[in-house]
Design an enzyme around this catalytic site. Structure first.
Site, mmCIF file in Angstrom:
data_model
loop_
_atom_site.group_PDB
_atom_site.id
_atom_site.type_symbol
_atom_site.label_atom_id
_atom_site.label_comp_id
_atom_site.label_asym_id
_atom_site.label_seq_id
_atom_site.Cartn_x
_atom_site.Cartn_y
_atom_site.Cartn_z
ATOM 1 N N SER A 96 -44.004 -23.879 -39.962
ATOM 2 C CA SER A 96 -44.661 -24.762 -39.007
ATOM 3 C C SER A 96 -45.955 -24.208 -38.423
ATOM 4 O O SER A 96 -46.831 -24.969 -38.053
ATOM 5 C CB SER A 96 -43.692 -25.128 -37.881
ATOM 6 N N HIS B 32 -41.944 -30.292 -41.568
ATOM 7 C CA HIS B 32 -43.361 -30.568 -41.851
ATOM 8 C C HIS B 32 -43.640 -30.958 -43.296
ATOM 9 O O HIS B 32 -44.788 -31.202 -43.661
ATOM 10 C CB HIS B 32 -44.214 -29.350 -41.476
ATOM 11 N N LYS C 15 -42.469 -36.138 -36.806
ATOM 12 C CA LYS C 15 -43.719 -35.632 -37.376
ATOM 13 C C LYS C 15 -44.241 -36.634 -38.409
ATOM 14 O O LYS C 15 -44.770 -37.660 -38.030
ATOM 15 C CB LYS C 15 -43.482 -34.224 -37.906
HETATM 16 C C1 LIG Z 1 -40.706 -29.531 -34.686
HETATM 17 C C2 LIG Z 1 -39.690 -28.742 -35.424
HETATM 18 C C3 LIG Z 1 -38.335 -28.815 -35.077
HETATM 19 C C4 LIG Z 1 -37.859 -29.575 -33.877
HETATM 20 O O1 LIG Z 1 -37.810 -30.924 -34.119
HETATM 21 P P1 LIG Z 1 -37.854 -31.926 -32.873
HETATM 22 O O2 LIG Z 1 -37.395 -33.207 -33.418
HETATM 23 O O3 LIG Z 1 -39.250 -31.938 -32.398
HETATM 24 O O4 LIG Z 1 -36.902 -31.353 -31.851
HETATM 25 C C5 LIG Z 1 -37.439 -28.160 -35.871
HETATM 26 N N1 LIG Z 1 -37.835 -27.417 -36.919
HETATM 27 C C6 LIG Z 1 -39.126 -27.292 -37.253
HETATM 28 C C7 LIG Z 1 -39.504 -26.440 -38.432
HETATM 29 C C8 LIG Z 1 -40.085 -27.946 -36.499
HETATM 30 O O5 LIG Z 1 -41.383 -27.788 -36.803
#
Ligand SMILES: *Cc1c(COP(=O)(O)O)cnc(C)c1O
Length: 396
Positions: A176, A204, A236
């Site tokens: 990330s 991602h 995302k």
């Molecule tokens: C953003 C993210 C999360 C958390 O997800 P949310 O739905 O925002 O709580 C988990 N793992 C990774 C790799 C992330 O980038």
């Protein structure tokens, strides 16, 4: 004895690690209003531009009209409604897995899954730069917890040799903060030798990666026998909210029975599931979003190299500019903001000490002209950043 929060906060400020929340006063889009200022943003994870898409908005409105606003109860009581169920079936089909289970956030999906699969007497092995929620989940599980070197199958193999009990290997799909891809074929091969399971959190990758947006497993062509536990988040690339775990029938039933962060929480609003059904359809069918994004990524990397910026080994929409020092990262971010651009500085402990960076993220919603604006501003600011006097000027 008392809580000396003042000292704690002032130490954080002195270390250039103090966090502030930019106040967003418009929907997610390249052009935003933040703290009263119109800005061109390059820091959202809305990679395909679906967070504010008219058809997704309509799906949510119609969903709310039909299903109301609140989830009402946990999935196990009376909160599991038709849109949740339909979305789970669509996500299972999309990922090519027998089943999928919906969660309200990715953080919870990770806590739930790791803690349901391993405990005392087991082993959990994690990439050292995994997302915080995966690291927290590993620690919370009570299993023997060890981190292997970033994306290093040999380092993983070394730890697998020492593992006891059931062993779960845990990795981000697309990392990330760096934007690079987990070397899944190599990690899978090591895990298989030891009958360990592989959990991939592709928060991602879903959307930008793979021919139909199926993320890193579609990119590498990996099935259930390679990646036993596949996690995606919906906030995302999907542009909505929530997360899912995809895997075997038995995996999903195990989570429903034993995963406390799944059991003891209210289901997400059904209208959100209605919105995600629509965004899933757009994500899969509108390949032009990925094509445009890939063009922007290639152009950014070429332009950044000409300026002399240090980029990371990434062909994903996450294109960090490595700075090192937290204060300098903040300065570059501030200089860009003066020129009407919003790119957040990411500092420790989110990234390892000494690796502060500007995390540029690109979206299919950006135009080529907007990207040129970013490159021009970087070309202006980068030489100024190197000169100590101008750094002081920014401070003053
Ligand atoms: C953003 C993210 C999360 C958390 O997800 P949310 O739905 O925002 O709580 C988990 N793992 C990774 C790799 C992330 O980038």
């Amino acid at each position: 004895m008392s809580f000396d929060l003042t000292t704690r906060l002032s130490e954080r400020r002195t270390a250039h690690l103090y966090r502030q929340r930019p106040h967003l006063q418009s929907p997610q889009a390249p052009l935003v209003r933040v703290d009263g200022q119109p800005l061109l943003a390059f820091c959202s994870n809305d990679y395909l531009g679906l967070a504010n898409h008219p058809e997704v908005i309509t799906a949510m409105q119609q969903g709310a009209a039909k299903w109301g606003v609140g989830g009402g109860a946990s999935h196990l009581v009376i909160g599991h409604s038709s849109p949740h169920h339909e979305l789970e079936e669509a996500l299972a089909e999309f990922t090519g897995r027998p089943r999928a289970l919906l969660f309200s956030t990715g953080y919870m999906a990770n806590l739930a899954t790791v803690t349901a699969l391993v405990g005392r007497g087991d082993t959990v092995l994690e990439d050292r730069v995994n997302h915080a929620s995966l690291l927290d989940a590993g620690l919370l599980s009570g299993a023997r917890f060890s981190r292997y070197l970033h994306n290093d199958a040999a380092s993983l193999a070394n730890r697998l040799d020492k593992a006891s009990g059931n062993c779960l290997v845990v990795t981000d799909g697309v990392f990330s903060m760096d934007g690079d891809l987990a070397d899944l074929p190599a990690l899978c091969a090591e895990a298989k030798k030891k009958d360990a399971w592989l959990l991939v959190d592709d928060a991602h990758g879903f959307g930008p990666l793979g021919a139909t947006g199926g993320g890193i497993v579609e990119h590498f062509g990996l099935g259930l026998e390679d990646v036993q536990v596949l996690i995606g988040t919906l906030g995302k690339g999907f542009g909505t909210a929530g997360a899912f775990v995809a895997g075997s029938e038995e995996l999903i039933e195990t989570l429903i029975q034993f995963a406390r962060p799944y059991i003891y929480t209210t289901s997400q609003p059904p209208a959100v599931a209605c919105a995600t059904l629509k965004s899933l359809e757009l994500l899969r069918s509108e390949g032009w979003r990925r094509e445009h994004l890939n063009k922007l990524i290639a152009r950014f990397r070429q332009g950044a190299a000409e300026i002399g910026l240090s980029l990371m080994d990434s062909f994903t929409p996450i294109q960090p500019i490595l700075i090192g020092d937290s204060a300098r990262a903040l300065q570059l971010s501030a200089m860009l903001r003066e020129r009407g651009l919003l790119v957040t500085a990411i500092r420790p402990p989110t990234v390892p000490a000494g690796s502060a960076r500007l995390r540029v993220t690109l979206s299919a919603a950006h135009s080529e002209a907007q990207l040129e604006q970013l490159l021009e501003a970087l070309a202006d600011c980068w030489p100024l950043l190197a000169v100590p006097e101008s750094m002081e000027a920014v401070h003053a």
